[in-house]
Design an enzyme around this catalytic site. Structure first.
Site, PDB file in Angstrom:
ATOM      1  N   ASP A 185      38.428 -30.551  40.378  1.00 59.04           N
ATOM      2  CA  ASP A 185      38.759 -31.354  39.196  1.00 59.04           C
ATOM      3  C   ASP A 185      37.532 -31.530  38.311  1.00 59.04           C
ATOM      4  OD1 ASP A 185      40.388 -32.779  37.525  1.00 59.04           O
ATOM      5  OD2 ASP A 185      40.377 -34.618  38.713  1.00 59.04           O
TER       6      ASP A 185
ATOM      7  N   ARG B 148      38.327 -26.788  26.192  1.00 52.75           N
ATOM      8  CA  ARG B 148      38.684 -26.985  27.602  1.00 52.75           C
ATOM      9  C   ARG B 148      38.713 -25.675  28.367  1.00 52.75           C
ATOM     10  NH1 ARG B 148      40.986 -31.801  29.328  1.00 52.75           N
ATOM     11  NH2 ARG B 148      41.921 -30.753  31.107  1.00 52.75           N
TER      12      ARG B 148
ATOM     13  N   GLU C 199      52.648 -30.829  38.769  1.00 54.92           N
ATOM     14  CA  GLU C 199      52.562 -31.728  37.612  1.00 54.92           C
ATOM     15  C   GLU C 199      51.777 -31.113  36.450  1.00 54.92           C
ATOM     16  OE1 GLU C 199      52.005 -32.871  40.862  1.00 54.92           O
ATOM     17  OE2 GLU C 199      54.065 -33.617  40.870  1.00 54.92           O
ATOM     18  N   ASN C 200      51.003 -30.065  36.732  1.00 51.44           N
ATOM     19  CA  ASN C 200      50.190 -29.473  35.665  1.00 51.44           C
ATOM     20  C   ASN C 200      51.033 -28.761  34.595  1.00 51.44           C
ATOM     21  OD1 ASN C 200      47.401 -28.710  37.887  1.00 51.44           O
ATOM     22  ND2 ASN C 200      47.610 -30.433  36.465  1.00 51.44           N
ATOM     23  N   TRP C 201      52.331 -28.564  34.863  1.00 46.75           N
ATOM     24  CA  TRP C 201      53.225 -28.028  33.823  1.00 46.75           C
ATOM     25  C   TRP C 201      53.335 -28.983  32.642  1.00 46.75           C
ATOM     26  CZ3 TRP C 201      54.115 -23.094  34.365  1.00 46.75           C
ATOM     27  CH2 TRP C 201      54.240 -22.530  35.634  1.00 46.75           C
TER      28      TRP C 201
ATOM     29  N   ARG D 106      37.169 -33.745  46.890  1.00 48.63           N
ATOM     30  CA  ARG D 106      37.593 -33.818  45.492  1.00 48.63           C
ATOM     31  C   ARG D 106      36.371 -34.019  44.616  1.00 48.63           C
ATOM     32  NH1 ARG D 106      42.895 -36.100  42.565  1.00 48.63           N
ATOM     33  NH2 ARG D 106      42.337 -35.449  40.455  1.00 48.63           N
TER      34      ARG D 106
ATOM     35  N   ARG E  61      41.681 -39.844  44.369  1.00 49.91           N
ATOM     36  CA  ARG E  61      43.119 -39.825  44.652  1.00 49.91           C
ATOM     37  C   ARG E  61      43.500 -38.414  45.075  1.00 49.91           C
ATOM     38  NH1 ARG E  61      43.044 -41.020  38.936  1.00 49.91           N
ATOM     39  NH2 ARG E  61      43.042 -39.091  37.732  1.00 49.91           N
TER      40      ARG E  61
HETATM   41  C1  IPE Z   1      44.714 -32.128  40.390  1.00 55.04           C
HETATM   42  O1  IPE Z   1      43.965 -32.414  39.248  1.00 55.04           O
HETATM   43  C2  IPE Z   1      45.288 -30.742  40.292  1.00 55.04           C
HETATM   44  C3  IPE Z   1      44.347 -29.648  40.394  1.00 55.04           C
HETATM   45  C4  IPE Z   1      43.049 -29.756  40.614  1.00 55.04           C
HETATM   46  C5  IPE Z   1      44.906 -28.332  40.280  1.00 55.04           C
HETATM   47  P1  IPE Z   1      44.597 -33.155  38.005  1.00 55.04           P
HETATM   48  O2  IPE Z   1      43.525 -33.243  37.000  1.00 55.04           O
HETATM   49  O3  IPE Z   1      45.864 -32.482  37.595  1.00 55.04           O
HETATM   50  O4  IPE Z   1      44.970 -34.569  38.630  1.00 55.04           O
HETATM   51  P2  IPE Z   1      45.182 -35.983  37.945  1.00 55.04           P
HETATM   52  O5  IPE Z   1      46.181 -35.778  36.822  1.00 55.04           O
HETATM   53  O6  IPE Z   1      43.866 -36.435  37.404  1.00 55.04           O
HETATM   54  O7  IPE Z   1      45.682 -36.869  39.024  1.00 55.04           O
HETATM   55  C1  IPE Z   2      40.834 -29.211  36.937  1.00 52.63           C
HETATM   56  O1  IPE Z   2      40.201 -29.655  35.781  1.00 52.63           O
HETATM   57  C2  IPE Z   2      41.606 -27.938  36.720  1.00 52.63           C
HETATM   58  C3  IPE Z   2      43.067 -28.100  36.795  1.00 52.63           C
HETATM   59  C4  IPE Z   2      43.706 -29.206  37.009  1.00 52.63           C
HETATM   60  C5  IPE Z   2      43.850 -26.901  36.580  1.00 52.63           C
HETATM   61  P1  IPE Z   2      40.941 -30.559  34.714  1.00 52.63           P
HETATM   62  O2  IPE Z   2      41.514 -29.682  33.644  1.00 52.63           O
HETATM   63  O3  IPE Z   2      41.918 -31.467  35.362  1.00 52.63           O
HETATM   64  O4  IPE Z   2      39.705 -31.362  34.125  1.00 52.63           O
HETATM   65  P2  IPE Z   2      39.650 -32.901  33.728  1.00 52.63           P
HETATM   66  O5  IPE Z   2      40.172 -33.693  34.887  1.00 52.63           O
HETATM   67  O6  IPE Z   2      40.516 -33.058  32.494  1.00 52.63           O
HETATM   68  O7  IPE Z   2      38.213 -33.151  33.444  1.00 52.63           O
HETATM   69 MG    MG Z   3      41.767 -33.352  36.097  1.00 46.33          MG
END
Ligand code: IPE
Ligand code: IPE
Ligand code: MG
Length: 230
Positions: A18, A31, A65-67, A178, A184
């Site tokens: 993350d 990004r 949830e990333n969708w 993490r 979390r």
């Molecule tokens: C968790 O990170 C998913 C991945 C690392 C692929 P997110 O950035 O999606 O999680 P939240 O939304 O902060 O909980």
């Molecule tokens: C993790 O980085 C990668 C994925 C969830 C795919 P993020 O894109 O969630 O980065 P932050 O949390 O917005 O910094």
């Molecule tokens: Mg993130």
């Protein structure tokens, strides 16, 4: 090098990668640049895991949830995934890395599915480090799918559910990491984390190096795992 010593006895490490977005934001970059640098961190880490003889490394790459993210970010992530596999597949084959996917990857774009299926087939005979990539993965979805399959076969017990999880056959999860300061699970390995040790760091994913993994493993080596006993 003795496998096991370098990993302080850990067989299976999983990472919630993350902080790519915040890494880019800090530098006033798009990004997608954060995600691109995140892939470099993955590449270095997979090499290190193989060199230290880790049995399984599970990386959370895309959650169910990333969708919810904007379409252009999703397609940038899919493009990076494709390019990573294309660039590194020969290295996996040559270095005995076995690729495995958890989550329902059939829902990904068709070209990504085809590429992944080919990579899975090409590394299926390898028995070095297993690189597990979590794609369209959510633990609640995984558990629901596993329970459905278990129920079709007979009584539901923890063991019959576990046998149907996407991670079936992998070593038990020892250490869950993490990055980026969030504390979390974000729907990652909820079942498997029951007795995993946890290690959180403020380091943003693109800045995560094999030395951070070594720090996490050293901390793991100091933990006393009791599993509820005494
Ligand atoms: C968790 O990170 C998913 C991945 C690392 C692929 P997110 O950035 O999606 O999680 P939240 O939304 O902060 O909980
Ligand atoms: C993790 O980085 C990668 C994925 C969830 C795919 P993020 O894109 O969630 O980065 P932050 O949390 O917005 O910094
Ligand atoms: Mg993130």
């Amino acid at each position: 090098m003795t496998a096991g010593r370098a990993t302080h006895g850990a067989r299976h490490v999983a990472i919630i990668m993350d902080g790519n977005g915040r890494w880019a934001k800090k530098r006033h970059l798009p990004r997608a640049m954060g995600h691109q640098r995140g892939v470099e961190a993955v590449r270095n880490l997979v090499r290190a895991a193989r060199e230290m003889g880790l049995e399984a490394l599970t990386l959370y790459a895309f959650s169910t949830e990333n969708w919810r993210r904007p379409e252009d970010e999703i397609s940038a992530l899919m493009g990076l995934l494709k390019r990573y596999i294309i660039a590194d597949i020969d290295e996996f084959v040559a270095n005995d890395v076995r690729l495995r996917i958890i989550g329902d990857h059939s829902a990904l774009p068709a070209d990504v599915v085809a590429l992944l299926d080919d990579a899975l087939a090409r590394t299926a005979g390898n028995d070095g480090t297993t690189l597990v990539i979590a794609l369209n993965y959510g633990a609640q979805d995984e558990i629901a799918r596993a329970a459905t399959k278990a129920a079709a076969k007979g009584p539901i017990t923890p063991a019959t559910i576990e046998a149907e999880l996407d991670t079936a056959g992998l070593p038990p999860l020892d250490l869950l990491i993490r990055t980026s300061g969030e504390v979390r699970l974000s729907n990652f390995l909820l079942w498997q984390a029951a007795y995993a040790e946890m290690w959180f760091t403020d380091v943003l994913w693109p800045d995560f190096t094999p030395d951070h993994l070594r720090d996490a493993l050293a901390a793991f080596g100091q933990r006393e795992r009791r599993y509820g006993g005494r």
